[in-house]
Design a protein around this motif. Structure first.
Motif, PDB file in Angstrom:
ATOM      1  N   PHE A 147       1.953  10.399  -2.952  1.00 15.40           N
ATOM      2  CA  PHE A 147       0.487  10.365  -2.900  1.00 15.40           C
ATOM      3  C   PHE A 147      -0.142   9.796  -4.171  1.00 15.40           C
ATOM      4  CE2 PHE A 147       2.051  13.893  -0.315  1.00 15.40           C
ATOM      5  CZ  PHE A 147       1.640  13.427   0.938  1.00 15.40           C
ATOM      6  N   VAL A 148       0.696   9.344  -5.079  1.00 16.71           N
ATOM      7  CA  VAL A 148       0.143   8.769  -6.321  1.00 16.71           C
ATOM      8  C   VAL A 148      -0.382   7.374  -6.012  1.00 16.71           C
ATOM      9  CG1 VAL A 148       0.647   8.027  -8.673  1.00 16.71           C
ATOM     10  CG2 VAL A 148       1.749  10.076  -7.732  1.00 16.71           C
ATOM     11  N   PRO A 149      -1.676   7.123  -6.250  1.00 17.33           N
ATOM     12  CA  PRO A 149      -2.207   5.791  -5.922  1.00 17.33           C
ATOM     13  C   PRO A 149      -1.718   4.748  -6.917  1.00 17.33           C
ATOM     14  CG  PRO A 149      -3.892   7.114  -6.968  1.00 17.33           C
ATOM     15  CD  PRO A 149      -2.698   8.010  -6.812  1.00 17.33           C
ATOM     16  N   ARG A 150      -1.828   3.502  -6.506  1.00 14.65           N
ATOM     17  CA  ARG A 150      -1.358   2.408  -7.329  1.00 14.65           C
ATOM     18  C   ARG A 150      -2.237   2.244  -8.572  1.00 14.65           C
ATOM     19  NH1 ARG A 150       1.929  -1.681  -6.720  1.00 14.65           N
ATOM     20  NH2 ARG A 150       1.415  -3.747  -7.512  1.00 14.65           N
ATOM     21  N   SER A 192       0.798  -1.217   0.000  1.00 14.52           N
ATOM     22  CA  SER A 192       0.000   0.000   0.000  1.00 14.52           C
ATOM     23  C   SER A 192       0.831   1.267   0.000  1.00 14.52           C
ATOM     24  CB  SER A 192      -0.918  -0.011   1.222  1.00 14.52           C
ATOM     25  OG  SER A 192      -0.120  -0.178   2.376  1.00 14.52           O
ATOM     26  N   ALA A 193       2.036   1.159   0.470  1.00 16.84           N
ATOM     27  CA  ALA A 193       2.841   2.379   0.547  1.00 16.84           C
ATOM     28  C   ALA A 193       3.417   2.718  -0.811  1.00 16.84           C
ATOM     29  CB  ALA A 193       3.968   2.196   1.555  1.00 16.84           C
ATOM     30  N   PRO A 194       3.093   3.866  -1.334  1.00 20.96           N
ATOM     31  CA  PRO A 194       3.608   4.225  -2.656  1.00 20.96           C
ATOM     32  C   PRO A 194       5.129   4.172  -2.708  1.00 20.96           C
ATOM     33  CG  PRO A 194       1.966   5.808  -1.917  1.00 20.96           C
ATOM     34  CD  PRO A 194       2.223   4.888  -0.776  1.00 20.96           C
ATOM     35  N   ALA A 195       5.748   4.511  -1.634  1.00 25.00           N
ATOM     36  CA  ALA A 195       7.212   4.531  -1.652  1.00 25.00           C
ATOM     37  C   ALA A 195       7.777   3.133  -1.858  1.00 25.00           C
ATOM     38  CB  ALA A 195       7.735   5.116  -0.349  1.00 25.00           C
ATOM     39  N   ALA A 196       6.968   2.150  -1.556  1.00 27.48           N
ATOM     40  CA  ALA A 196       7.491   0.798  -1.699  1.00 27.48           C
ATOM     41  C   ALA A 196       7.334   0.290  -3.121  1.00 27.48           C
ATOM     42  CB  ALA A 196       6.752  -0.140  -0.759  1.00 27.48           C
ATOM     43  N   ARG A 197       6.545   0.971  -3.876  1.00 24.44           N
ATOM     44  CA  ARG A 197       6.340   0.541  -5.235  1.00 24.44           C
ATOM     45  C   ARG A 197       7.552   0.847  -6.075  1.00 24.44           C
ATOM     46  NH1 ARG A 197       3.726   3.481  -8.003  1.00 24.44           N
ATOM     47  NH2 ARG A 197       2.566   4.595  -6.410  1.00 24.44           N
ATOM     48  N   THR A 198       7.770   0.009  -7.009  1.00 26.43           N
ATOM     49  CA  THR A 198       8.887   0.318  -7.876  1.00 26.43           C
ATOM     50  C   THR A 198       8.557  -0.158  -9.269  1.00 26.43           C
ATOM     51  OG1 THR A 198      10.659  -1.164  -8.451  1.00 26.43           O
ATOM     52  CG2 THR A 198       9.908  -1.269  -6.231  1.00 26.43           C
ATOM     53  N   LEU A 199       9.270   0.334 -10.168  1.00 23.60           N
ATOM     54  CA  LEU A 199       9.089  -0.111 -11.543  1.00 23.60           C
ATOM     55  C   LEU A 199       9.730  -1.477 -11.682  1.00 23.60           C
ATOM     56  CD1 LEU A 199       8.414   0.373 -14.508  1.00 23.60           C
ATOM     57  CD2 LEU A 199      10.703   1.289 -14.725  1.00 23.60           C
ATOM     58  N   ARG A 212       9.498  19.304 -10.002  1.00 27.03           N
ATOM     59  CA  ARG A 212       9.640  19.418  -8.546  1.00 27.03           C
ATOM     60  C   ARG A 212       8.304  19.171  -7.860  1.00 27.03           C
ATOM     61  NH1 ARG A 212      12.748  24.545  -9.675  1.00 27.03           N
ATOM     62  NH2 ARG A 212      14.540  23.550 -10.627  1.00 27.03           N
ATOM     63  N   LEU A 213       7.249  19.691  -8.479  1.00 30.25           N
ATOM     64  CA  LEU A 213       5.922  19.497  -7.907  1.00 30.25           C
ATOM     65  C   LEU A 213       5.570  18.003  -7.868  1.00 30.25           C
ATOM     66  CD1 LEU A 213       3.291  20.838  -6.885  1.00 30.25           C
ATOM     67  CD2 LEU A 213       2.467  20.758  -9.241  1.00 30.25           C
ATOM     68  N   SER A 214       5.819  17.317  -8.997  1.00 30.46           N
ATOM     69  CA  SER A 214       5.476  15.898  -9.018  1.00 30.46           C
ATOM     70  C   SER A 214       6.375  15.128  -8.058  1.00 30.46           C
ATOM     71  CB  SER A 214       5.579  15.341 -10.437  1.00 30.46           C
ATOM     72  OG  SER A 214       6.908  15.411 -10.885  1.00 30.46           O
ATOM     73  N   GLY A 215       7.590  15.556  -7.914  1.00 29.24           N
ATOM     74  CA  GLY A 215       8.490  14.917  -6.956  1.00 29.24           C
ATOM     75  C   GLY A 215       7.959  15.023  -5.535  1.00 29.24           C
ATOM     76  N   ARG A 216       7.408  16.202  -5.215  1.00 32.64           N
ATOM     77  CA  ARG A 216       6.864  16.393  -3.859  1.00 32.64           C
ATOM     78  C   ARG A 216       5.602  15.567  -3.636  1.00 32.64           C
ATOM     79  NH1 ARG A 216       8.783  21.619  -4.179  1.00 32.64           N
ATOM     80  NH2 ARG A 216       6.860  22.550  -4.936  1.00 32.64           N
ATOM     81  N   LEU A 217       4.829  15.406  -4.732  1.00 32.01           N
ATOM     82  CA  LEU A 217       3.541  14.715  -4.598  1.00 32.01           C
ATOM     83  C   LEU A 217       3.667  13.207  -4.815  1.00 32.01           C
ATOM     84  CD1 LEU A 217       1.238  17.200  -6.539  1.00 32.01           C
ATOM     85  CD2 LEU A 217       1.473  16.967  -4.065  1.00 32.01           C
ATOM     86  N   ARG A 218       4.888  12.756  -5.097  1.00 31.24           N
ATOM     87  CA  ARG A 218       5.033  11.388  -5.591  1.00 31.24           C
ATOM     88  C   ARG A 218       4.516  10.337  -4.621  1.00 31.24           C
ATOM     89  NH1 ARG A 218      10.473   9.269  -4.223  1.00 31.24           N
ATOM     90  NH2 ARG A 218      11.161  10.493  -2.428  1.00 31.24           N
TER      91      ARG A 218
END
Lengths: 208, 328, 531
Positions: C493-496, B290-297, C485-491
């Motif tokens: 919060f991007v849903p799967r 669920s954590a976006p940071a954990a997602r990767t390409l 930079r904006l997308s980097g800050r929001l990254r």
């Protein structure tokens, strides 16, 4: 305005101002007729799953008789102008079963024949193609179309190396039929099947 | 040799690690690399989606930015093909429409040209530019004349040639010749390599069903090779195939050709002792989905925490950059 | 199938449906891969292939540039050889001419050689409306006709059908049209071909009128050329007393000798053979036959007026582009809503129908005799006629599995807006992978024309806004950097899975992580990695 004039005027408007393009593009150099032309031709014809024999001139009549015997043909069409030696071979083998086309046979009569024996106008080594031009030795187009078996004799001297030479040698004013193997279709799963509406068996005798 | 790097907008924004790898690699081969800051985008997306006016404006900008360089190198076969194939067409169209070319481009060109005397036409700029723009592997093999770039990457790799590299630029075997010289690398052939992955820019969004079907077949072929890494000369295609591989938890990571060619012995062995495959296969279980940071390409685990490829210049820190470092 | 097929769905909708049909995909995959391999082997065997290809391209371009002159030369040569030449500005006129010629013979049936042009104009339906039955004689066309189906491939119109389906069609439908299928018919291709032979035999021997198309016409000599495999073409061209050939005006070649190039290019590209089993050539009235040539425009002159698009008129209908196209391989021909499917269809159909300029095109029903519009644009009449009166093939999209009644309805006229929607989507029916261009024997740069037509197609409003916004951002590096930079800050919060159009991507693929720092920011911060 007639449709003819309308179409022509549309064409002229469409290409107005377009740059000219010269007609003659690069063409492949004509292939040289080599020693191997006969062998190449025979091999390429065989690739289409046609039956091919290469014989010496003295063996031609025998090859015809043998082919008709194998086929168990009883009624075979012999076009006018077939060389007497070949026509004689057919007549000697079949007697009354050798039928001419003068007066012209009806479609039903042609359909009732077992086969036809003809010569050709040109053979093409590269593609294994026989070209008929309705000239002497061949008869009109229906003769080689309706019967189910076509025995075609090709003299070595009629074989040209490739398609360009064949086009150059042929007269477009005559109706031409280019034949490359027996009738075939690949319409069902692209699986090639020999024999649909044209002759299902093509047998070629190349006379050196 | 002084080389301008055209990073491409996609790499600039999404795959900076590829750019860093190109810089590393070219410097290692003795090139002086410049990054013209004014560059943005070649205009391919606009032109190929049916917006030539916007695309031409970007193309003119590109031509201006890179006009002064001996060589322009880009890690994208697709963008290189855009410049080579489509710029001359855009220039012809602009010329046919008369000067100023079109309402959109005219203002822009006019504004830039105002200070110059007799500015070169767009067509002249394009004619001068086209021969100088190279895809990375072209530049390495044809211009620098190298196939062994001193890389080391001890993994099983399969190569997808990508349509624009294969049929647009006609790169031929240049990329695989480069890969074959990489120490430790085992190159396995990809079945149906020449077939499109189905990305096609906006095609993937406009015809999603067909695109997904093409991608599924490509991913299937990639998995059949048993490779640990799928390599290509275009991150757009890799993003596409990698996206499918990642979704399927295939455990295969995707890497741009530049990242593999930039990898060296010290970096690679230090950075990825367990090998990429081993690491990525365990990834789904250990990462919170669920954590976006954990997602990767597509499970990019293999590159080093310090950068996409070992041997990259000093990095600011593992968590800060690229598509690596963030997955754990 | 439901009435939804009566309105013309756009390509993506058709494609999505086709992609979900696993039997169709299996049939297509098997067939296209088989023929692809065969073509590659046959082309590989010709050392001067690229020169031949260049020659083919140049001869066609030259002919198109001087089409008026060569058409007149052809007309004269055909007349000299005893044939009669008719000119048809559009589909309706061509159909009227052919029906009139058949009626003049007193016959009520014709045998047909497979012909794209007569499918394009909907000749069979037009003849039926005047009480004339047209019997298709090509095996694949027979399968399509018996199955009340639509062709899905230029060369192999029943490519979407496998042997078991064909057997069922023969068993169920042959009796309605003539001699029934044998009781013990198996699904062996050989047995199926034999059934077709028997079914058509009597028809060939007794029918007095034939309708054909032609692969080439020779201006210099007035000769027409038909390439085929089965012998049904020879039957139709040879046995009937009257022969009517409907041929697009772009099929011309200047001289007899030009044929050498195309007789080498076409068979190898098309069926993957050194030569197709039968090629027939005839000049005017042959062997006592009555011969009529109907020259067809139907939008071709409009295509000719487009500097980029006109290269599509070089097409010799080999279908090599279909067989290598990854999109065609997965969706088949029906999704293209035209007798011309695949990559060539995607560029030819919108241009021929005149909807390449999309929704802004005038509605149907314009008079057919308008003079050419200024500026070299084609008159609206051709647009209107061809758009309003597309043949059945254009309308139905299912694989012929709709009931006969639905097909019958769809064979009528359909709203121009529906055609326009489909045609606007066709130039996007490609990933621009370039495989089609590579195999094209006359080097039609299909991707170039696709991109060209995309520029002329109407764009959805949301897309226009998005493209304009993207253009604005990319127009200045500083804007791009800010957006990054904006997308980097929001990254984070991007849903799967993304909503809206982006779901098309995230349904089956992950999206990449957005990095915290763009390349340009890294370059600035580290002075190009040196700090």
């Amino acid at each position: 305005m007639s449709s003819r004039d309308l179409i022509l005027s549309r064409v002229r408007a469409a290409v107005a101002g377009a740059p000219d393009v010269p007609h003659t593009g690069p063409r492949a150099a004509p292939a040289a007729a080599g020693e191997r032309t006969v062998e190449l031709f025979a091999g390429r014809v065989a690739d289409y799953r046609a039956v091919v024999h290469v014989v010496e001139p003295a063996e031609a009549a025998g090859a015809i008789t043998a082919a008709l015997a194998r086929r168990a043909a009883e009624r075979v069409v012999v076009p006018g102008g077939l060389p007497e030696e070949w026509a004689h071979a057919v007549r000697a083998h079949l007697g009354d079963g050798a039928v001419g086309d003068d007066p012209p046979l009806s479609a039903a009569e042609l359909d009732a024949a077992c086969g036809v024996v003809t010569g050709c106008a040109v053979g093409i080594a590269e593609t294994g193609t026989i070209v008929l031009d309705t000239g002497p030795r061949q008869g009109r187009r229906a003769l080689t179309l309706v019967p189910d078996y076509h025995l075609c004799l090709v003299r070595a001297g009629q074989i040209v190396p490739g398609v360009p030479e064949a086009v150059a040698a042929l007269d477009p004013a005559r109706p031409l039929t280019w034949i490359s193997g027996p009738s075939a279709t690949s319409d069902i799963e692209l699986d090639r099947v020999e024999g649909v509406h044209g002759p299902r068996t093509l047998e070629v005798v190349v006379v050196r | 040799m002084r080389v301008a790097l055209f990073i491409t907008c996609v790499n600039d924004t999404l795959f900076p690690g590829t750019g860093r790898a190109v810089v590393t690699l070219l410097r290692r081969l003795g090139c002086e690399v410049d990054f013209p800051r004014a560059q943005t985008c070649c205009g391919q997306m606009h032109v190929n989606t049916g917006y030539p006016r916007e695309g031409t404006r970007l193309a003119r900008h590109f031509a201006d930015v890179f006009a002064g360089y001996d060589a322009v190198v880009t890690p994208s076969g697709s963008c290189a093909a855009m410049v080579r194939e489509q710029y001359p067409r855009l220039a012809r169209t602009a010329a046919a429409a008369g000067r100023p070319a079109s309402s959109g481009t005219a203002r822009d060109a006019g504004g830039r040209a105002a200070g110059r005397t007799a500015p070169p036409s767009f067509a002249e700029e394009v004619a001068a530019l086209v021969p100088k723009v190279h895809d990375l592997s072209e530049f390495l093999v044809d211009v620098l004349g190298v196939t062994d770039v001193g890389a080391c990457f001890p993994h099983r790799v399969t190569y997808h040639p990508t349509c624009h590299s294969l049929r647009g630029l006609r790169l031929g075997d240049r990329p695989t010749r480069l890969l074959e010289q990489v120490r430790g690398l085992e190159l396995v052939p990809l079945p149906g390599a020449e077939e499109c992955c189905g990305f096609g820019g906006t095609f993937a969004v406009k015809n999603p069903a067909v695109s997904a079907a093409m991608c599924a077949d490509k991913a299937h072929n990639v998995m059949a090779t048993g490779a640990e890494v799928l390599c290509a000369a275009d991150n757009s295609c890799l993003m596409h195939i990698g996206g499918a591989l990642g979704r399927q938890r295939a455990g295969i990571r995707v890497m741009h050709l530049a990242e593999i060619l930039a990898a060296t012995e010290s970096g690679e062995t230090a950075a990825a002792p367990a090998g990429p495959a081993a690491r990525t296969r365990t990834a789904p279980a250990t990462r919170p989905l669920s954590a976006p940071a954990a997602r990767t390409l597509a499970a990019p685990g293999g590159a080093t925490p310090a950068g996409p490829a070992a041997g990259t210049p000093p990095e600011p820190g593992p968590a800060a950059h690229g598509r690596t470092g963030e997955e754990r | 199938m439901s009435a939804t097929f009566l309105g013309m769905p756009a390509f993506p909708r058709n494609a999505a449906r086709a992609v979900g049909d696993s039997q169709l995909r299996f049939n297509l995959r098997k067939a296209t891969r088989t023929i692809r391999g065969r073509r590659a082997a046959m082309v590989g065997e010709v050392p001067g292939w690229e020169e031949l290809r260049a020659a083919g391209r140049q001869i066609k371009d030259h002919t198109l540039r001087h089409l008026d002159r060569y058409l007149l030369q052809l007309e004269e040569a055909v007349a000299r050889a005893g044939g009669r030449v008719h000119w048809a500005a559009d589909a309706d006129e061509a159909n009227r001419i052919v029906a009139g010629l058949v009626e003049a013979t007193g016959e009520t049936s014709v045998v047909k050689v497979k012909s794209m042009a007569t499918q394009e104009i909907g000749l069979n339906e037009a003849l039926a409306a005047r009480g004339i039955t047209a019997y298709e004689t090509d095996l694949a066309e027979l399968i399509v006709q018996l199955g009340d189906d639509l062709p899905s491939h230029i060369l192999v119109p029943a490519i979407h059908r496998n042997r078991a389906e064909i057997r069922e069609i023969f068993r169920e439908k042959m009796a309605e049209w003539g001699r029934p299928a044998p009781e013990d018919l198996t699904d062996e291709p050989r047995a199926l071909a034999e059934a077709a032979r028997l079914h058509l035999r009597e028809r060939f021997l007794s029918t007095k009128v034939a309708v054909s198309g032609a692969n080439f016409m020779i201006a210099e000599t007035g000769t027409l050329v038909v390439l085929e495999s089965e012998g049904n073409g020879r039957m139709c061209l040879t046995l009937p007393e009257t022969l009517i050939s409907v041929v697009g005006i772009e099929k011309l070649l200047p001289t007899w000798q030009d044929l050498e190039v195309f007789l080498q290019l076409l068979p190898r590209s098309s069926t993957g053979e050194r030569m197709n089993p039968y090629t027939s050539t005839w000049t005017g009235a042959s062997e006592g036959q009555e011969f009529h040539l109907v020259l067809l425009d139907n939008g071709r002159t409009r295509v000719l007026a487009d500097e980029v698009g006109r290269q599509a008129l070089r097409c010799i209908r080999c279908s090599a582009c279909l067989n290598v196209c990854p999109v065609y391989e997965r969706v088949g021909g029906h999704a293209y809503g035209s007798v011309y499917p695949g990559p060539i269809g995607a560029i030819l159909t919108p241009q021929l129908r005149g909807t390449d300029s999309g929704a802004s095109a005038p509605p149907g029903g314009m008079p057919a005799s308008a003079a050419p519009a200024p500026g070299g644009r084609m008159p609206a009449s051709a647009t209107a006629v061809s758009r309003g009166r597309m043949p059945a093939s254009a309308t139905a999209v299912s694989r012929g599995r709709m009931p006969a009644s639905a097909t019958a309805v769809s064979r009528g006229r359909m709203p121009a807006s529906a055609t326009a929607e489909l045609d606007a989507s066709l130039p996007y029916a490609s990933s621009l992978c370039g495989a089609c261009y590579e195999v094209c024997p006359v080097a039609i740069d299909i991707p170039e024309v696709l991109v060209h037509l995309r520029a002329k197609a109407p764009h959805p409003r949301a897309e226009r806004l998005a493209m304009r916004a993207a253009g604005w951002v990319l127009d200045r590096p500083v804007r791009l950097a800010r957006a990054q930079r904006l997308s980097g800050r929001l990254r984070r919060f991007v849903p799967r899975r993304l909503p809206g159009p982006a779901a098309a991507w995230t349904d089956t693929r992950d999206i990449p992580d957005i990095p915290a720092e763009s390349f340009r920011d890294w370059w600035d911060r580290t002075d190009g990695g040196t700090r």
